[in-house]
Motif scaffolding. Structure first.
Motif, short mmCIF file in Angstrom:
data_model
loop_
_atom_site.label_atom_id
_atom_site.label_comp_id
_atom_site.label_asym_id
_atom_site.label_seq_id
_atom_site.Cartn_x
_atom_site.Cartn_y
_atom_site.Cartn_z
N TYR A 116 -5.51 -3.86 7.32
CA TYR A 116 -4.84 -2.56 7.17
C TYR A 116 -3.83 -2.59 6.04
CZ TYR A 116 -2.24 1.63 8.63
OH TYR A 116 -1.62 2.85 8.66
N SER A 120 -4.18 0.06 2.78
CA SER A 120 -3.23 1.16 2.55
C SER A 120 -1.78 0.72 2.55
CB SER A 120 -3.43 2.24 3.63
OG SER A 120 -3.20 1.68 4.91
N ARG A 123 0.43 1.85 5.74
CA ARG A 123 0.88 3.22 5.99
C ARG A 123 -0.29 4.19 5.80
NH1 ARG A 123 6.79 3.90 2.99
NH2 ARG A 123 7.87 2.24 4.17
N GLY A 124 -0.23 5.26 6.53
CA GLY A 124 -1.23 6.30 6.37
C GLY A 124 -2.55 5.95 7.04
N THR A 125 -3.51 6.82 6.84
CA THR A 125 -4.83 6.64 7.43
C THR A 125 -5.60 5.57 6.66
OG1 THR A 125 -4.86 8.97 8.07
CG2 THR A 125 -6.97 7.79 8.06
N GLU A 242 -4.73 4.62 14.04
CA GLU A 242 -5.16 5.97 13.68
C GLU A 242 -4.19 7.02 14.21
OE1 GLU A 242 -9.10 6.37 15.13
OE2 GLU A 242 -9.99 5.01 13.65
N ALA A 245 -1.13 7.02 12.07
CA ALA A 245 -1.39 7.62 10.75
C ALA A 245 -1.47 9.14 10.83
CB ALA A 245 -2.69 7.04 10.18
N LEU A 246 -1.95 9.67 11.96
CA LEU A 246 -2.06 11.12 12.11
C LEU A 246 -0.73 11.79 12.40
CD1 LEU A 246 -5.38 11.39 14.15
CD2 LEU A 246 -5.03 11.91 11.73
N ALA A 248 2.34 10.55 11.59
CA ALA A 248 3.34 10.33 10.54
C ALA A 248 3.36 11.46 9.51
CB ALA A 248 3.12 8.98 9.87
N PRO A 249 2.22 11.94 8.98
CA PRO A 249 2.29 13.03 8.00
C PRO A 249 2.86 14.31 8.59
CG PRO A 249 0.17 11.91 7.88
CD PRO A 249 0.86 11.42 9.09
N GLN A 250 2.56 14.62 9.86
CA GLN A 250 3.10 15.82 10.46
C GLN A 250 4.61 15.74 10.60
OE1 GLN A 250 1.36 18.52 11.12
NE2 GLN A 250 3.22 19.60 11.78
#
Length: 268
Positions: A116, A120, A123-125, A242, A245-246, A248-250
């Protein structure tokens, strides 16, 4: 060979019927009879017994060592899973993961998190989730390979020991018939040493093989349990990555969203 054993048994019964003094005393202890059989055994039978003794000691050493190692791994597995589920970040559990060795789940965790990080930066997807799954499978396979070390010896001993005992049986029967030919008469004294060798080596082979087979089956069942737990943990870790990662952006969007001019709330 069965016919030969029956023939010798009939000779023993006939000789005992004609000579009551040939019958062993009823009050004789079993241990004394066993010592007498060992004393009457020839070099070939003693060699077979020593070989079976070495095989038995080695199999018991492997079984005891594996049982202790599996118990330690199982205990550390439970502790590591509890710590993983309580922790909110992968970095936190990564800092203390090595404390839970010899848990095989630690290897799965490090392999997935390292992949992982390479994809990336942690971080992130992840751009390639299939690679994470392959990393988990590779780590599980390597951990199982280490845990299966010396297990093949148990299977080998369980299969070979009866044949080694059978070899001693065959040699004992050959010696019994040789005694018949040398004595020139079908008497119990002529065949008794060979029968003793045949019986004691057969029993010794079974005594060695049965525990080794039982231990191998039990340890193999525990290995399957470890494999299932590693697969389950790998999927749980991938789900955690996963989900993180979903979400964190929100959370980042909510923090950077401009203030609505129609909102009466104003920053102080």
């Amino acid at each position: 060979m069965t016919t030969a054993v029956l023939s010798i048994a009939m000779l023993w019964l006939q000789d005992a019927a004609t000579d009551p003094a040939a019958m062993p005393p009823v009050t004789k202890a079993h241990s004394s009879a066993l010592l007498d059989m060992l004393h009457n055994s020839g070099p070939m039978a003693l060699t077979v017994l020593v070989l079976l003794l070495v095989m038995s000691l080695f199999s018991w050493a492997v079984m005891i060592a594996k049982w202790r190692a599996f118990n330690d791994a199982d205990t550390q597995n439970k502790r590591f899973v509890r710590a993983f589920r309580k922790s909110g970040r992968l970095s936190e559990i990564a800092a203390v993961a090595d404390q839970f060795r010899p848990s095989p789940l630690v290897s799965v965790f490090h392999e997935i998190t390292d992949e992982y990080q390479r994809q990336s930066g942690g971080r992130g997807t992840p751009p390639n989730p299939a690679a994470l799954e392959r990393s988990a499978q590779t780590a599980s396979s390597e951990a199982l390979t280490i845990m299966e070390s010396r297990m093949t010896w148990l299977a080998t001993i369980a299969q070979v020991a009866p044949f080694v005992g059978l070899f001693g049986t065959v040699m004992g029967i050959i010696d019994a018939f040789h005694g018949l030919g040398t004595a020139g008469a079908a008497t119990l004294r002529a065949v008794a040493p060979g029968i003793s060798e045949a019986l004691i080596t057969t029993a010794a082979g079974l005594v060695v093989a049965v525990p080794a087979l039982m231990g191998y089956n039990q340890l193999t069942a525990r290995l399957r349990e470890f494999a299932s737990r590693m697969d389950d943990f790998g999927r749980e870790l991938l789900n955690a990555i996963e989900n993180a990662a979903l979400t964190a952006p929100q959370a980042l969007v909510n923090e950077q969203r401009p203030l609505d001019p129609r909102d009466d709330r104003r920053p102080y």
